[in-house]
Each structure stands twice: as structure tokens, then as C-alpha cells.
Design a protein around this motif. Structure first.
Motif, PDB file in Angstrom:
ATOM      1  N   PRO A 306       0.819  -1.232   0.000  1.00  0.00           N
ATOM      2  CA  PRO A 306       0.000   0.000   0.000  1.00  0.00           C
ATOM      3  C   PRO A 306       0.847   1.272   0.000  1.00  0.00           C
ATOM      4  O   PRO A 306       0.453   2.280  -0.609  1.00  0.00           O
ATOM      5  N   VAL A 307       1.976   1.235   0.658  1.00  0.00           N
ATOM      6  CA  VAL A 307       2.847   2.417   0.696  1.00  0.00           C
ATOM      7  C   VAL A 307       3.383   2.719  -0.696  1.00  0.00           C
ATOM      8  O   VAL A 307       3.358   3.882  -1.168  1.00  0.00           O
ATOM      9  N   LYS A 308       3.842   1.690  -1.383  1.00  0.00           N
ATOM     10  CA  LYS A 308       4.366   1.893  -2.742  1.00  0.00           C
ATOM     11  C   LYS A 308       3.264   2.392  -3.678  1.00  0.00           C
ATOM     12  O   LYS A 308       3.505   3.274  -4.525  1.00  0.00           O
ATOM     13  N   ALA A 338      -3.205   5.512   3.695  1.00  0.00           N
ATOM     14  CA  ALA A 338      -4.606   5.820   3.439  1.00  0.00           C
ATOM     15  C   ALA A 338      -5.140   4.985   2.288  1.00  0.00           C
ATOM     16  O   ALA A 338      -4.391   4.427   1.477  1.00  0.00           O
ATOM     17  N   SER A 339      -6.451   4.903   2.222  1.00  0.00           N
ATOM     18  CA  SER A 339      -7.087   4.188   1.117  1.00  0.00           C
ATOM     19  C   SER A 339      -6.840   4.922  -0.200  1.00  0.00           C
ATOM     20  O   SER A 339      -6.952   6.163  -0.269  1.00  0.00           O
ATOM     21  N   LEU A 343      -7.950   8.746  -1.113  1.00  0.00           N
ATOM     22  CA  LEU A 343      -6.916   9.722  -1.465  1.00  0.00           C
ATOM     23  C   LEU A 343      -7.228  10.379  -2.804  1.00  0.00           C
ATOM     24  O   LEU A 343      -7.145  11.610  -2.942  1.00  0.00           O
ATOM     25  N   THR A 344      -7.588   9.601  -3.795  1.00  0.00           N
ATOM     26  CA  THR A 344      -7.884  10.163  -5.114  1.00  0.00           C
ATOM     27  C   THR A 344      -9.195  10.956  -5.105  1.00  0.00           C
ATOM     28  O   THR A 344      -9.326  11.966  -5.818  1.00  0.00           O
ATOM     29  N   GLN A 345     -10.174  10.516  -4.306  1.00  0.00           N
ATOM     30  CA  GLN A 345     -11.460  11.220  -4.248  1.00  0.00           C
ATOM     31  C   GLN A 345     -11.308  12.610  -3.651  1.00  0.00           C
ATOM     32  O   GLN A 345     -11.856  13.589  -4.193  1.00  0.00           O
ATOM     33  N   VAL A 367      -5.695  18.409   4.497  1.00  0.00           N
ATOM     34  CA  VAL A 367      -6.937  18.245   3.767  1.00  0.00           C
ATOM     35  C   VAL A 367      -7.034  16.863   3.140  1.00  0.00           C
ATOM     36  O   VAL A 367      -8.134  16.323   2.947  1.00  0.00           O
ATOM     37  N   LEU A 368      -5.891  16.259   2.840  1.00  0.00           N
ATOM     38  CA  LEU A 368      -5.904  14.915   2.240  1.00  0.00           C
ATOM     39  C   LEU A 368      -6.271  13.839   3.259  1.00  0.00           C
ATOM     40  O   LEU A 368      -6.611  12.717   2.868  1.00  0.00           O
ATOM     41  N   ASN A 369      -6.199  14.177   4.530  1.00  0.00           N
ATOM     42  CA  ASN A 369      -6.526  13.213   5.587  1.00  0.00           C
ATOM     43  C   ASN A 369      -7.875  13.506   6.240  1.00  0.00           C
ATOM     44  O   ASN A 369      -8.232  12.906   7.245  1.00  0.00           O
TER      45      ASN A 369
END
Length: 430
Positions: A306-308, A338-339, A343-345, A367-369
Motif C-alpha cells: 500500500p505504501v508503494k 490511506a485508502s 486519497l484520489t477522491q 486536507v488529504l486526511n
């Protein structure tokens, strides 16, 4: 001839009476009992010897026989108890089969040896054996006083059935361990039941306290990682020493272990590889790497895939530069775990709908979190009021940080200049 036959029958009856008298004597009765035991006969209530021989010829009156029965009936119970006691002392009970010898029946003829035994001659062991008999009737008070030890079920779907019988489970519950979480995991319940608290659990708890873990976190650690109880203390100490050698303070190590229960289950080699991976992938300094890992210690425990993937999302899909990704990760390490969908949404809504450029998102990476629903409702409410302005070079500027962090009441009074009731009414229209 008739008289001779009558005399011979009387003679046979007399001999039979003498024989029965000898069989019921104390000496011979003991010998008869031993034979029955050797042949597997269990002596219970005394039965009667067949009187088929006595049925022939001229017998005494029926009333005389009834009197003899009454005289001998009081003796049979004592004789049977005596034979039962002797049977228990015999060493040959299991040598032969039960069905080899016909059932013994005492004679109807009263004998001198078949007299009631005095109370003083009744064995104490016999009385004790009677008290332990499962067929003996007892009073209600005695039945209530019988203590029955609790039985441990051989198998169960819940650890709750074993808490009262297991010292280990009792102490773990007192520490705040959530057994309902552990019993859902395969083989964990049986492992905990095999552990001895003083030998296996207590040394591990003392070790965690020595490195600085608070008492309130012990239950949380074991609830999420019960396998730490099976770890060798030398291995645990070696992993703590490694983190200390990498310039993590003792307080930081204790905090990392408290928030990442599986941290000390990994070898020193794996911990070293993880630290090297984040330093190389993010191109961070040793100090910044320690800062990121200390704030999110589960980075050393979880999978690296997930990190990569999130790093590729930030670089390729979101279009952030390398230095921007470094700044985002240092400020909000949770971005790495994060999912991908979340993240993209959030990035798509902030960048394409709210028209916030990359450098402002990098400046306020919180804001991304944030929660997407809260972000969307507040932006639409500000847009409805005509106050959705996020450019710092223009008047009435609204910071992204304050937009997602303020409570609803402060957001309404400080940013939207409206009442909380107006905001709730607007939410109903969405």
C-alpha cells in the motif's frame, strides 16, 4: 416299605439342614464369599437358595415355614453387608467372569450362625461405604450441602467459559484484554489456555513496563497482539536496543510499542530493512525518517505494497513533485497508508472542484486526511453563501486547514458568518 421311604426322606432332610447350617457359619460363609468373588459374583441383596430339594416329601406346616422365614429375615441384611465388605478386601475380583457360577441363595432353615450382628461389630468402613453409596436416599439439606466442582468444557466457541477456571484468563481480563477479539482468531484461545500466568505472561508484562509502557496500554497491546506473550525476552530486548541505537529515545520507543503492538515481534533485520526502505524511497534524512516512523510506527509492521501504491498515486495520478511528496509525508504520514480510493477522491474534489492548486494542497496537506463528506458539505455551504474563496492573494481568504479542522459551530461563526441552524438546514437539502 412305605415307612422306610418316609424315614429315608426325613434322613435326607436332616442332612440337608445340617449342610445349610454349615454353609451359613461365619467360617464357611467367608469361604463361600471368596469363591463368589473369584468367579466374579457381586454380592448385593441376599437371595434365596432354591428349595427344590425341600419341596419333595412331607414338609412341616406352612405356618412353621413362615415363622422360620420371619426369624431369618432380620439376619440376611447383616450377612449381605458382611459379605460385601469381605468382597472389597479380596484381591481376586477381576480374575474370572461373572456368569461362571450360579446365583447364591441363602437357605430358609434358621441357623445359629445367622444371628444379627451386634452394633459394635459393624465395621466403620462399611458405614462410610454406605454413606458414599449412590443409591442411598439423603435429605434435602444434605443434597443442598453437596459441593459439585465446576466442570471445564472440552470445547467451546467462547473464552468466557474458561475465565473462572483459568488464572491466566482472569488476570488478562483484569488488565483490560478484550477476549472477544482474541477468540475470533484461530488457535489464539487454545494458546492462551496453555499459558501459565506466572511463568509466561507476568515476565512479558514486567518487560513492557520496564521499557516505559503505561499500565493502561497493556490490555490494548495484548488484545491486538497476543503472540507477544510467546516471544523470548532476549529477542524483545534486542529489538528495543536496536531502536535505541538508531537514536530513538526511550519515551519514543515506549510510545511506538504502545501504538503498534506488533512492533517488537519483528526481527532486528526486518526493522533495519524497513527504516532503510522509507529513507531511500522518500529520500529523507535520518532525522526526518525517525520523525515519520515515530509518528506512525505501524509503517514498520504493515505491508509495503500500500505504501508503494500511494506513492505512485501521489506522483502519477495527483501530479505532485518529489519535494512536494516529501513535505506531505512529513506533515501527514497517514497519507502513506490511506485508502487509494479516499486519497484520489479528496484530491479530485479539492483540485478540480474547489480549484485549489498543488502548491496550496502541499502547504495544507491535512486536507488529504480529512473526511470527504465534511469537506464537501462545508465547501457547498460556502459556495451557496458566495464565500468559497481559497486563494491567499484575494480578500476573504479561507484556509484549507481551518476549513477541515474547525468544529461546526466555529466554522459557521468564523468562516461562513452564519448560524449553526442555517448550516443544518442546508445539509438537509443535499
Amino acid at each position: 416299605m412305605f415307612i422306610l421311604s418316609i424315614m429315608s426322606m426325613f434322613s435326607a432332610c436332616a442332612k440337608l439342614c445340617l449342610r445349610c447350617r454349615g454353609l451359613l457359619s461365619p467360617k464357611n460363609s467367608t469361604h463361600l464369599h471368596c469363591v463368589h468373588v473369584q468367579h466374579g459374583v457381586t454380592v448385593g441383596k441376599p437371595s434365596r437358595i432354591s428349595n427344590r430339594f425341600l419341596s419333595r416329601g412331607n414338609h412341616t406346616a406352612a405356618q412353621s415355614r413362615l415363622n422360620w422365614k420371619r426369624q431369618t429375615s432380620c439376619c440376611y441384611d447383616y450377612t449381605a453387608k458382611y459379605l460385601t465388605t469381605e468382597a472389597k478386601e479380596s484381591k481376586h475380583t477381576d480374575d474370572v467372569h461373572r456368569t461362571d457360577v450360579p446365583e447364591y441363595k441363602p437357605a430358609l432353615v434358621p441357623t445359629v450362625a445367622a444371628l444379627p450382628l451386634p452394633q459394635s461389630q459393624i465395621s466403620v468402613d462399611l458405614d462410610a461405604d454406605d454413606r458414599l453409596s449412590a443409591l442411598e436416599e439423603i435429605s434435602d439439606e444434605e443434597a443442598v450441602g453437596i459441593s459439585i466442582p465446576p466442570s471445564i468444557p472440552p470445547a467451546s466457541v467462547s473464552l468466557q467459559d474458561y475465565v473462572d477456571q483459568s488464572e491466566t484468563l482472569t488476570k488478562l481480563v483484569q488488565l483490560g484484554v478484550s477476549l472477544w477479539k482474541l477468540e475470533r482468531r484461530p488457535n489464539v484461545g487454545s494458546m492462551l489456555l496453555r499459558l501459565d500466568f506466572n511463568r509466561d505472561v507476568a515476565p512479558c508484562l514486567l518487560f513492557l513496563k520496564e521499557i516505559g509502557v503505561e499500565d493502561s496500554r497493556l490490555g490494548y497491546i495484548i488484545s491486538h497482539n497476543p503472540f507477544i506473550l510467546s516471544e523470548n525476552l532476549e529477542n524483545l530486548q534486542a529489538r528495543v536496543n536496536y531502536l535505541t541505537s538508531r537514536k530513538f529515545s526511550s519515551e519514543t520507543v515506549a510510545s511506538m510499542v504502545s501504538r503498534a503492538p506488533y512492533l517488537l515481534n519483528f526481527s532486528v533485520k526486518r526493522l533495519d530493512n524497513r527504516l532503510g526502505f522509507f529513507q531511500q524511497q522518500l529520500k529523507l534524512s535520518a532525522s526526518n525518517t525517525r520523525n515519520v516512523v515515530a509518528r506512525l510506527p505501524r509503517l514498520l509492521c504493515g505491508s509495503l505494497e500500500p505504501v508503494k501504491e500511494n506513492l505512485k498515486v501521489c506522483e502519477i495520478e495527483c501530479g505532485f513533485k518529489q519535494n512536494e511528496i516529501q513535505h506531505i509525508v512529513i506533515a501527514v504520514p497517514k497519507v502513506l497508508t490511506a485508502s487509494k480510493r479516499k486519497l484520489t477522491q479528496i484530491f479530485d474534489f479539492v483540485h478540480n472542484t474547489m480549484k485549489v492548486p498543488h502548491h496550496l494542497i502541499t502547504k495544507f496537506p491535512q486536507v488529504l486526511n480529512s473526511k470527504f463528506l465534511r469537506l464537501r458539505e462545508r465547501h457547498l455551504f460556502l459556495e451557496y453563501l458566495g464565500k468559497a474563496q481559497y486563494d491567499p492573494d484575494l480578500p476573504s481568504y479561507i484556509s484549507l486547514d481551518r476549513l477541515v479542522s474547525l468544529p461546526d459551530e466555529n466554522f459557521c461563526t468564523e468562516l461562513a458568518m452564519a448560524t449553526l441552524e442555517d448550516f443544518y438546514l442546508f445539509q438537509k437539502t443535499l
